[in-house]
Design an enzyme around this catalytic site. Sequence first.
Site, PDB file in Angstrom:
ATOM      1  N   ARG A   1      82.656  -8.596  44.749  1.00 31.44           N
ATOM      2  CA  ARG A   1      82.177  -9.248  45.630  1.00 31.44           C
ATOM      3  C   ARG A   1      80.362  -9.105  45.174  1.00 31.44           C
ATOM      4  NH1 ARG A   1      85.297  -9.983  50.374  1.00 31.44           N
ATOM      5  NH2 ARG A   1      83.528 -10.265  52.366  1.00 31.44           N
TER       6      ARG A   1
ATOM      7  N   LYS B   1      89.642 -18.888  52.100  1.00 28.93           N
ATOM      8  CA  LYS B   1      90.000 -18.835  50.472  1.00 28.93           C
ATOM      9  C   LYS B   1      91.296 -17.700  51.297  1.00 28.93           C
ATOM     10  CE  LYS B   1      87.172 -15.665  49.871  1.00 28.93           C
ATOM     11  NZ  LYS B   1      87.915 -13.749  50.442  1.00 28.93           N
TER      12      LYS B   1
ATOM     13  N   ARG C   1      86.623 -11.514  66.462  1.00 27.68           N
ATOM     14  CA  ARG C   1      86.309 -10.549  65.170  1.00 27.68           C
ATOM     15  C   ARG C   1      85.161  -9.964  65.709  1.00 27.68           C
ATOM     16  NH1 ARG C   1      88.865 -12.278  59.368  1.00 27.68           N
ATOM     17  NH2 ARG C   1      86.405 -10.414  59.507  1.00 27.68           N
TER      18      ARG C   1
ATOM     19  N   ARG D   1      85.605 -19.960  64.970  1.00 25.72           N
ATOM     20  CA  ARG D   1      87.102 -18.436  64.521  1.00 25.72           C
ATOM     21  C   ARG D   1      86.629 -17.196  65.671  1.00 25.72           C
ATOM     22  NH1 ARG D   1      87.938 -16.364  58.949  1.00 25.72           N
ATOM     23  NH2 ARG D   1      86.405 -15.113  59.458  1.00 25.72           N
TER      24      ARG D   1
ATOM     25  N   ARG E   1      76.717 -11.671  56.505  1.00 29.22           N
ATOM     26  CA  ARG E   1      77.196 -11.997  55.921  1.00 29.22           C
ATOM     27  C   ARG E   1      77.384 -13.322  54.746  1.00 29.22           C
ATOM     28  NH1 ARG E   1      82.718 -12.453  58.711  1.00 29.22           N
ATOM     29  NH2 ARG E   1      83.631 -11.936  56.878  1.00 29.22           N
TER      30      ARG E   1
HETATM   31  P1  AMP Z   1      86.874  -9.969  54.361  1.00 24.01           P
HETATM   32  O1  AMP Z   1      87.836  -9.531  55.067  1.00 24.01           O
HETATM   33  O2  AMP Z   1      87.248  -9.912  52.620  1.00 24.01           O
HETATM   34  O3  AMP Z   1      85.800 -11.171  54.892  1.00 24.01           O
HETATM   35  O4  AMP Z   1      86.135  -8.158  54.503  1.00 24.01           O
HETATM   36  C1  AMP Z   1      85.854  -8.176  55.556  1.00 24.01           C
HETATM   37  C2  AMP Z   1      84.541  -6.915  55.899  1.00 24.01           C
HETATM   38  O5  AMP Z   1      84.787  -6.268  54.877  1.00 24.01           O
HETATM   39  C3  AMP Z   1      83.527  -7.500  54.321  1.00 24.01           C
HETATM   40  O6  AMP Z   1      82.662  -8.270  55.023  1.00 24.01           O
HETATM   41  C4  AMP Z   1      83.041  -5.872  54.093  1.00 24.01           C
HETATM   42  O7  AMP Z   1      81.828  -5.651  54.656  1.00 24.01           O
HETATM   43  C5  AMP Z   1      84.270  -5.089  53.769  1.00 24.01           C
HETATM   44  N1  AMP Z   1      84.538  -5.587  52.087  1.00 24.01           N
HETATM   45  C6  AMP Z   1      85.062  -6.647  52.014  1.00 24.01           C
HETATM   46  N2  AMP Z   1      85.767  -6.730  50.107  1.00 24.01           N
HETATM   47  C7  AMP Z   1      84.321  -6.058  50.208  1.00 24.01           C
HETATM   48  C8  AMP Z   1      84.247  -5.472  48.436  1.00 24.01           C
HETATM   49  N3  AMP Z   1      84.951  -6.195  47.562  1.00 24.01           N
HETATM   50  N4  AMP Z   1      82.669  -4.866  48.101  1.00 24.01           N
HETATM   51  C9  AMP Z   1      82.698  -4.005  49.297  1.00 24.01           C
HETATM   52  N5  AMP Z   1      82.702  -4.236  50.623  1.00 24.01           N
HETATM   53  C10 AMP Z   1      83.657  -5.097  51.185  1.00 24.01           C
END
Ligand code: AMP
Length: 186
Positions: free
Chosen positions: A88, A13, A133, A127, A144
């Site tokens: 989310r 994405k 990470r 990854r 997740r």
């Molecule tokens: P991402 O980079 O989108 O995979 O986000 C990394 C982490 O940030 C996620 O696993 C959540 O812990 C947090 N996160 C990102 N976007 C959200 C959201 N809209 N609501 C809550 N937590 C978020």
Amino acid sequence: MRIVLLGAPGSGKGTQAKKLVEKYGVPQISTGDLLRAAVAAGSDLGLKVKAVMDAGNLVSDDLVLGLLKERLAEDDAQKGFILDGFPRNLAQAEVLEGVLAEMEQPVEHAVLINVDADEILKRILARAKVEGRADDNEETVRNRMAIYKEQTAPVAEFYAEKGMLSDIAGVGSIDEIFSKVVSALN
Ligand code: AMP
């Protein structure tokens, strides 16, 4: 062009979001990036957020929404945006509708990059080895994915019911997937 991009972690994405930015000249707004920037700033709040993210859990709706609203108010977002990583869960989807209605900038289209769970697990674990990470170890990845299934997958349904969702198979090359995304948007 106001788009919500949906997909599990590892669905590609983020990569598709960057290509959309190039093609349509609107910013990618990633709540994960906004949160990582808040963590990097090193405040007490940042430390708490880091612990939540490292465990693969969702950060509180209020906090994420605060960051998102600030970002949506910036100049470059007035011409549109690609939302990546938000909403989310259903509560966020509902709040987002209200916020954007007030700004007279409603979401026009939601795109789901659909990849099955086994393939996702394979991709993210690969990854994790490359990028190191903290939120990419196997336990966190499984968490997740469980959260995605329970809380985020219903968001796709939310947009589908409004007739706004394009469900795109996230298999094939980056360019193949991108051309499917672009046709869905046209
Ligand atoms: P991402 O980079 O989108 O995979 O986000 C990394 C982490 O940030 C996620 O696993 C959540 O812990 C947090 N996160 C990102 N976007 C959200 C959201 N809209 N609501 C809550 N937590 C978020």
